[in-house]
Design an enzyme around this catalytic site. Structure first.
Site, PDB file in Angstrom:
ATOM      1  N   LYS A 211       0.842  -1.206   0.000  1.00 60.01           N
ATOM      2  CA  LYS A 211       0.000   0.000   0.000  1.00 60.01           C
ATOM      3  C   LYS A 211       0.876   1.253   0.000  1.00 60.01           C
ATOM      4  CE  LYS A 211      -3.598   2.134   2.854  1.00 60.01           C
ATOM      5  NZ  LYS A 211      -4.501   1.942   3.981  1.00 60.01           N
ATOM      6  N   GLU A 217      10.575  -4.667   4.473  1.00 60.13           N
ATOM      7  CA  GLU A 217      10.681  -6.081   4.076  1.00 60.13           C
ATOM      8  C   GLU A 217      10.349  -6.239   2.587  1.00 60.13           C
ATOM      9  OE1 GLU A 217       9.069  -4.942   6.744  1.00 60.13           O
ATOM     10  OE2 GLU A 217       9.098  -6.384   8.412  1.00 60.13           O
ATOM     11  N   GLY A 272      -4.964  -2.108   5.108  1.00 67.24           N
ATOM     12  CA  GLY A 272      -4.156  -3.226   4.610  1.00 67.24           C
ATOM     13  C   GLY A 272      -4.821  -4.574   4.844  1.00 67.24           C
ATOM     14  N   ARG A 273      -5.274  -4.820   6.068  1.00 65.46           N
ATOM     15  CA  ARG A 273      -5.839  -6.140   6.375  1.00 65.46           C
ATOM     16  C   ARG A 273      -7.261  -6.313   5.839  1.00 65.46           C
ATOM     17  NH1 ARG A 273      -4.774  -3.008  10.485  1.00 65.46           N
ATOM     18  NH2 ARG A 273      -6.395  -2.265  11.892  1.00 65.46           N
ATOM     19  N   GLU A 358      -4.872  -7.265  15.023  1.00 63.63           N
ATOM     20  CA  GLU A 358      -4.362  -5.953  14.637  1.00 63.63           C
ATOM     21  C   GLU A 358      -5.488  -4.914  14.698  1.00 63.63           C
ATOM     22  OE1 GLU A 358      -0.749  -5.385  11.828  1.00 63.63           O
ATOM     23  OE2 GLU A 358      -2.501  -5.032  10.595  1.00 63.63           O
ATOM     24  N   HIS A 389      -5.053 -33.975  17.238  1.00 62.95           N
ATOM     25  CA  HIS A 389      -3.933 -34.825  17.666  1.00 62.95           C
ATOM     26  C   HIS A 389      -2.806 -33.993  18.251  1.00 62.95           C
ATOM     27  CE1 HIS A 389      -5.761 -38.359  15.754  1.00 62.95           C
ATOM     28  NE2 HIS A 389      -6.292 -37.419  14.986  1.00 62.95           N
ATOM     29  N   LYS A 517       9.054  -1.104  13.900  1.00 57.84           N
ATOM     30  CA  LYS A 517       9.617  -0.685  12.604  1.00 57.84           C
ATOM     31  C   LYS A 517      10.660   0.405  12.821  1.00 57.84           C
ATOM     32  CE  LYS A 517       5.725  -1.288   9.371  1.00 57.84           C
ATOM     33  NZ  LYS A 517       4.830  -0.588   8.452  1.00 57.84           N
TER      34      LYS A 517
HETATM   35  C1  G6Q Z   1      -2.563  -4.073   7.852  1.00 58.46           C
HETATM   36  C2  G6Q Z   1      -1.332  -3.495   8.356  1.00 58.46           C
HETATM   37  C3  G6Q Z   1      -0.068  -4.132   7.876  1.00 58.46           C
HETATM   38  C4  G6Q Z   1       0.307  -3.795   6.443  1.00 58.46           C
HETATM   39  C5  G6Q Z   1       1.739  -4.227   6.203  1.00 58.46           C
HETATM   40  C6  G6Q Z   1       2.172  -3.974   4.801  1.00 58.46           C
HETATM   41  O1  G6Q Z   1      -3.654  -3.630   8.077  1.00 58.46           O
HETATM   42  O2  G6Q Z   1      -1.333  -2.127   8.133  1.00 58.46           O
HETATM   43  O3  G6Q Z   1      -0.127  -5.531   7.989  1.00 58.46           O
HETATM   44  O4  G6Q Z   1      -0.565  -4.399   5.556  1.00 58.46           O
HETATM   45  O5  G6Q Z   1       2.581  -3.553   7.120  1.00 58.46           O
HETATM   46  O6  G6Q Z   1       2.066  -2.624   4.468  1.00 58.46           O
HETATM   47  P1  G6Q Z   1       2.213  -2.154   2.999  1.00 58.46           P
HETATM   48  O7  G6Q Z   1       1.107  -2.739   2.190  1.00 58.46           O
HETATM   49  O8  G6Q Z   1       2.162  -0.654   3.025  1.00 58.46           O
HETATM   50  O9  G6Q Z   1       3.550  -2.658   2.496  1.00 58.46           O
END
Ligand code: G6Q
Length: 550
Positions: A211, A217, A272-273, A358, A389, A517
């Site tokens: 996003k 990463e 994001g989620r 989250e 199990h 971060k």
């Molecule tokens: C989700 C969070 C988080 C995010 C990641 C990746 O709601 O905000 O999991 O999706 O940190 O972020 P980017 O899509 O900006 O790389």
């Protein structure tokens, strides 16, 4: 958001009544409730958007539910829900609307942010995602040597990984025969290295999903993938055939070297989620095709309509959420277990972990005051029957009450005889076992029938007693289809929303992710320079060990 009350939820009349009723119900056995009401299943189950929720195996009676619905109304749930659908900036700490529901609305729907209809832009991106997916699947989109794509590598993390990864696994039965999907999220180079070792650059499509397009990463993995691609004999100009981006940040995408024509956009009102319905779902469309991707969106839309329109008493997300609030508040449930009886849903617990924890793992209210009650429990789980199990022992005989969500498709995606019936038998057996348990007298009778007696028998009895009275929901779907999956995920999204309203937290920010971060960025520098004098003794010691080993 203006909830209808300024009080702490615990001080409200509905909460007080609930607390009293929970205390009165504490010794009531589910066995007894079922014995008293032969129609309990009919009364405490409902169908919506193709899913069935059986919530009869919960430690509630009609009065408890009545009080939970009263609590929801007292907290202004219906008005809050309408505000979300109306594009009000309910994510108050980031000043953003929360409109993932618009992403799965049909053409002709209208959703506004700041007075502007977002649907034309949503439809345009959906169209581009569909067209691109079709071109790759049909083989008309070709790599730099003229070959069709055989491998798709999604590089993203968190919300830009878990949804598509979970959905692609869930819908493997619908996957394209020529394609293999890979998901790389971890900055641990092991993951990318293993994928790169298996794919051919000339036939690989990288989807860089971020996003912000700044997540360290993802940017690190994307840069390594790009370098690997170029090292394999391709030229800079070939990147356009092999790298596409999914992002809200066009400038950063261009800086990385991806053509605007290869960028699929989304918007800041998509968390994001909550983003698998946007262009973040591109890997899903590539894997299962445009029609199936759109069927998934439509399944979610069916659940959205149900959530928006059904009275709370017959509203599946509201019921699921309120039961969770009930156990968290009055039964000290610190975790909930997600048990999909479907190997294809193996990533669903991880997906829900992010969605729930989250979103609602917060300890201040929307206006910044300490919360008055425990909020989100830990979410965890594994597919059945494997879990049986492993950790089910604790669910049955451990000291804590852990509510379980059993999730199962009624029809299998395979044709192997006998398996699916056995799978579903186990699913039903586990929820029953948790509910009924086994009394000491029943254990005695069983051991006596097996030929035991006296002190040896009595010594074993306590070990073989099951308290029972352990609650669960069972969610059934006709089959694990794109449509059912969409409805299932939307069900949990709205459950999270309802709980956020009751707990009075902002479910749509994630400041908790930030601190780590920031510190990681600082420590990367300290690992290189060795200049860690100002750090605490532990951090300094660990940095020293890493430097000594490198
Ligand atoms: C989700 C969070 C988080 C995010 C990641 C990746 O709601 O905000 O999991 O999706 O940190 O972020 P980017 O899509 O900006 O790389």
């Amino acid at each position: 958001m203006n909830t209808s009350t300024q009080h702490s939820p615990c001080e409200t009349p509905a909460w007080q009544a609930l607390a009293a009723h929970a205390a009165a119900l504490r010794d009531t056995r589910l066995r007894t409730l079922f014995g008293e009401d032969p129609r309990r299943f009919e009364r405490f189950s409902l169908a919506a958007a193709g899913l069935t929720l059986d919530y009869s195996k919960n430690r509630v009676d009609a009065r408890a539910l009545e009080l939970l619905f009263a609590l929801a109304r007292e907290r202004g749930l219906e008005a809050a829900r309408d505000q979300m659908f109306a594009g009000v900036p309910i994510n108050n700490t980031e000043g953003r609307a929360v409109l993932h529901v618009a992403l799965r609305a049909p053409a002709g729907a209208r959703f506004e942010v700041d007075g502007e209809d977002v649907m034309p832009a949503v439809a345009a991106v959906r169209e581009r995602v569909g067209e691109f997916a079709t071109a790759v699947r049909e083989g008309s989109w070709r790599g730099y040597t003229g070959e069709a794509v055989s491998d798709v590598v999604n590089i993203g993390i968190g919300g830009s990984d878990l949804g598509p990864a979970m959905a692609c696994q869930a819908l493997a039965a619908y996957g394209h025969a020529r394609l293999t999907m890979h998901f790389v999220s971890n900055v641990d180079g092991d993951q990318l290295a293993q994928v790169l070792a298996r794919v051919n650059p000339a036939r690989t499509l990288f989807v860089i999903a971020s996003k912000t397009f700044t997540t360290i990463e993802t940017m690190t993995n994307a840069a390594s993938a790009r370098a690997w691609f170029l090292a394999g004999g391709a030229a800079e100009k070939d990147i356009a055939r092999h790298f596409v981006a999914v992002s809200t940040n066009a400038a950063k995408v261009a800086e990385f070297g991806i053509d605007a024509a290869n960028m699929f956009g989304f918007w800041d009102w998509v968390g994001g989620r909550y983003s698998m319905w946007s262009a973040v779902g591109l890997p899903i469309a590539l894997w299962v095709g445009r029609e199936n991707f759109e069927a998934m969106l439509d399944g979610a839309h069916g659940m959205d309509r149900h959530f928006a329109e059904a009275p709370l008493e017959a509203n599946m997300p509201a019921i699921l959420a309120l039961l969770g609030v009930w156990y968290r508040a009055f039964f000290h449930a610190t975790s909930v277990c997600i048990a999909p009886y479907s190997q294809a849903l193996a990533r669903m617990p991880a997906y829900l972990q992010q969605l729930e924890m989250e979103s609602n793992g917060k300890s201040v209210t929307r206006d910044g005051q300490p919360v008055a009650m425990s909020t989100c429990p830990v979410v965890w789980g594994e597919p059945g029957t494997n879990g049986q199990h492993a950790f089910f022992q604790l669910l049955h005989q451990g000291t804590d009450l852990i509510p379980v969500d059993f999730i199962a498709p009624l029809k299998a995606a395979h044709t192997l005889p006998g398996h699916h019936r056995l799978l579903l038998a186990n699913c039903i057996a586990q929820s029953k076992a948790l509910m009924v348990g086994k009394t000491a007298d029943e254990v005695r009778a069983e051991l006596t029938a097996a030929g035991m007696s006296g002190a040896a028998l009595e010594a074993l009895v306590p070990h073989r007693v099951f308290q029972g009275n352990r609650p669960s929901n069972t969610i059934l779907m006709p089959a694990l289809s794109p449509r059912s999956l969409g409805a299932l995920i939307a069900l949990y999204e709205h459950k999270v929303f309802v709980q956020g309203i009751i707990w009075d937290v902002n479910s749509f920010d994630q400041w908790g992710v930030e601190l780590g971060k920031q510190l990681a960025t600082r420590i990367v520098g300290e690992l290189a320079s060795g200049d860690a004098e100002h750090e605490d003794a532990s951090t300094r010691g660990l940095i020293g060990m890493v430097r000594a080993a490198s």
